[in-house]
Design a protein around this motif. Sequence first.
Motif, PDB file in Angstrom:
ATOM      1  N   GLU A 183       0.827  -1.206   0.000  1.00  0.00           N
ATOM      2  CA  GLU A 183       0.000   0.000   0.000  1.00  0.00           C
ATOM      3  C   GLU A 183       0.860   1.255   0.000  1.00  0.00           C
ATOM      4  O   GLU A 183       0.513   2.261  -0.641  1.00  0.00           O
ATOM      5  CB  GLU A 183      -0.933  -0.009   1.214  1.00  0.00           C
ATOM      6  CG  GLU A 183      -1.989  -1.104   1.169  1.00  0.00           C
ATOM      7  CD  GLU A 183      -2.928  -1.050   2.351  1.00  0.00           C
ATOM      8  OE1 GLU A 183      -2.729  -0.164   3.220  1.00  0.00           O
ATOM      9  OE2 GLU A 183      -3.847  -1.877   2.429  1.00  0.00           O
ATOM     10  N   VAL A 184       1.983   1.201   0.706  1.00  0.00           N
ATOM     11  CA  VAL A 184       2.915   2.334   0.699  1.00  0.00           C
ATOM     12  C   VAL A 184       3.458   2.543  -0.707  1.00  0.00           C
ATOM     13  O   VAL A 184       3.522   3.677  -1.208  1.00  0.00           O
ATOM     14  CB  VAL A 184       4.071   2.094   1.698  1.00  0.00           C
ATOM     15  CG1 VAL A 184       5.135   3.179   1.560  1.00  0.00           C
ATOM     16  CG2 VAL A 184       3.547   2.047   3.119  1.00  0.00           C
ATOM     17  N   MET A 185       3.846   1.449  -1.371  1.00  0.00           N
ATOM     18  CA  MET A 185       4.386   1.555  -2.725  1.00  0.00           C
ATOM     19  C   MET A 185       3.336   2.070  -3.714  1.00  0.00           C
ATOM     20  O   MET A 185       3.647   2.850  -4.616  1.00  0.00           O
ATOM     21  CB  MET A 185       4.915   0.192  -3.182  1.00  0.00           C
ATOM     22  CG  MET A 185       6.091  -0.327  -2.367  1.00  0.00           C
ATOM     23  SD  MET A 185       7.443   0.868  -2.227  1.00  0.00           S
ATOM     24  CE  MET A 185       7.845   1.110  -3.960  1.00  0.00           C
ATOM     25  N   GLU A 186       2.077   1.650  -3.528  1.00  0.00           N
ATOM     26  CA  GLU A 186       1.008   2.143  -4.399  1.00  0.00           C
ATOM     27  C   GLU A 186       0.789   3.635  -4.197  1.00  0.00           C
ATOM     28  O   GLU A 186       0.573   4.378  -5.164  1.00  0.00           O
ATOM     29  CB  GLU A 186      -0.289   1.375  -4.117  1.00  0.00           C
ATOM     30  CG  GLU A 186      -0.254  -0.075  -4.586  1.00  0.00           C
ATOM     31  CD  GLU A 186      -1.477  -0.861  -4.136  1.00  0.00           C
ATOM     32  OE1 GLU A 186      -2.347  -0.255  -3.461  1.00  0.00           O
ATOM     33  OE2 GLU A 186      -1.568  -2.062  -4.458  1.00  0.00           O
ATOM     34  N   ALA A 187       0.898   4.081  -2.940  1.00  0.00           N
ATOM     35  CA  ALA A 187       0.736   5.508  -2.657  1.00  0.00           C
ATOM     36  C   ALA A 187       1.858   6.314  -3.293  1.00  0.00           C
ATOM     37  O   ALA A 187       1.627   7.384  -3.877  1.00  0.00           O
ATOM     38  CB  ALA A 187       0.700   5.733  -1.149  1.00  0.00           C
ATOM     39  N   VAL A 188       3.094   5.816  -3.183  1.00  0.00           N
ATOM     40  CA  VAL A 188       4.246   6.507  -3.768  1.00  0.00           C
ATOM     41  C   VAL A 188       4.112   6.550  -5.287  1.00  0.00           C
ATOM     42  O   VAL A 188       4.405   7.576  -5.917  1.00  0.00           O
ATOM     43  CB  VAL A 188       5.562   5.793  -3.356  1.00  0.00           C
ATOM     44  CG1 VAL A 188       6.745   6.375  -4.116  1.00  0.00           C
ATOM     45  CG2 VAL A 188       5.788   5.918  -1.859  1.00  0.00           C
ATOM     46  N   THR A 189       3.655   5.446  -5.877  1.00  0.00           N
ATOM     47  CA  THR A 189       3.466   5.397  -7.328  1.00  0.00           C
ATOM     48  C   THR A 189       2.406   6.403  -7.772  1.00  0.00           C
ATOM     49  O   THR A 189       2.548   7.065  -8.815  1.00  0.00           O
ATOM     50  CB  THR A 189       3.046   3.981  -7.763  1.00  0.00           C
ATOM     51  OG1 THR A 189       4.024   3.041  -7.340  1.00  0.00           O
ATOM     52  CG2 THR A 189       2.888   3.903  -9.273  1.00  0.00           C
TER      53      THR A 189
END
Length: 281
Positions: A183-189
């Motif tokens: 979820e963190v990576m999706e937010a950063v993306t």
Amino acid sequence: MFPKNLTFSMADGINNFVDWLVMRYGDSLRHVSDSILSLIVGLEGLLRAIPWWAFLILAGALAWHASKRWTQVVVVVALLYFVGAVGLWDKLMQTLALMMVATLLSVAVGIPLGILSAGNDRFRTVLLPMLDIMQTMPSFVYLIPVLMLFGLGKVPAILATVIYAAPPLIRLTDLGIRQVDKEVMEAVTSFGANRWQKLFGVQIPLALPSIMAGLNQTTMMALSMVVIASMIGARGLGEDVLIGIQTLDVGKGLEAGLAIVILAVVIDRITQAYGKPRHHL
């Protein structure tokens, strides 16, 4: 008895391959050996040039920066002082230089390979069996090819140590990056971060505790090779242990062994403290 007509040997093929490497790339290997040797000698000279009391202050300051605990500082300084008090300070600096160079090379190899493994499942599938072999192969076996390629001395000891010590860092770098919350990576993306911004801005910082645990294991495994590496001319504390074994001098071997344990404890405490999240300190 196993049938002889079903047996085969890999020894000749491996020996021919090593001979081919020496003949084809001997000059290049010699340049690599000279570069590593220069790094070791330079670092060893620097460590020896530092007054013992200044080194203790530096070690105490590093322990304080890592842990913010005075008890940690006192333990680190007292243990290192003990090594000097039993007359092994110079040997300690030799061993520390070898271990630092081996750890530096392990980091230079291990972290990039761990990052590649975390981002490429096919590469990871090929890499993991190789790491299994590197970790389970008896450490003495590593001495044979490096001796063939580089001869006796500090350089083959360093390279054998890197082969033995790098796998934990590779594995834990890969694991740490893979465990970053999706979820963190999706937010950063969603904020438009590119691949490098994700890696250096999010993944590596969040994976740092795992990476530091890998670095801790790598340094411990590098130290475990000290005695074995002394058999091919690495010198340092391992040489005293080896002499103690050869001459049945229990006291000499035990003193050097305790010094190796002390160095391991000091490095373990500092790297573990750096590996913890800062709000836990």
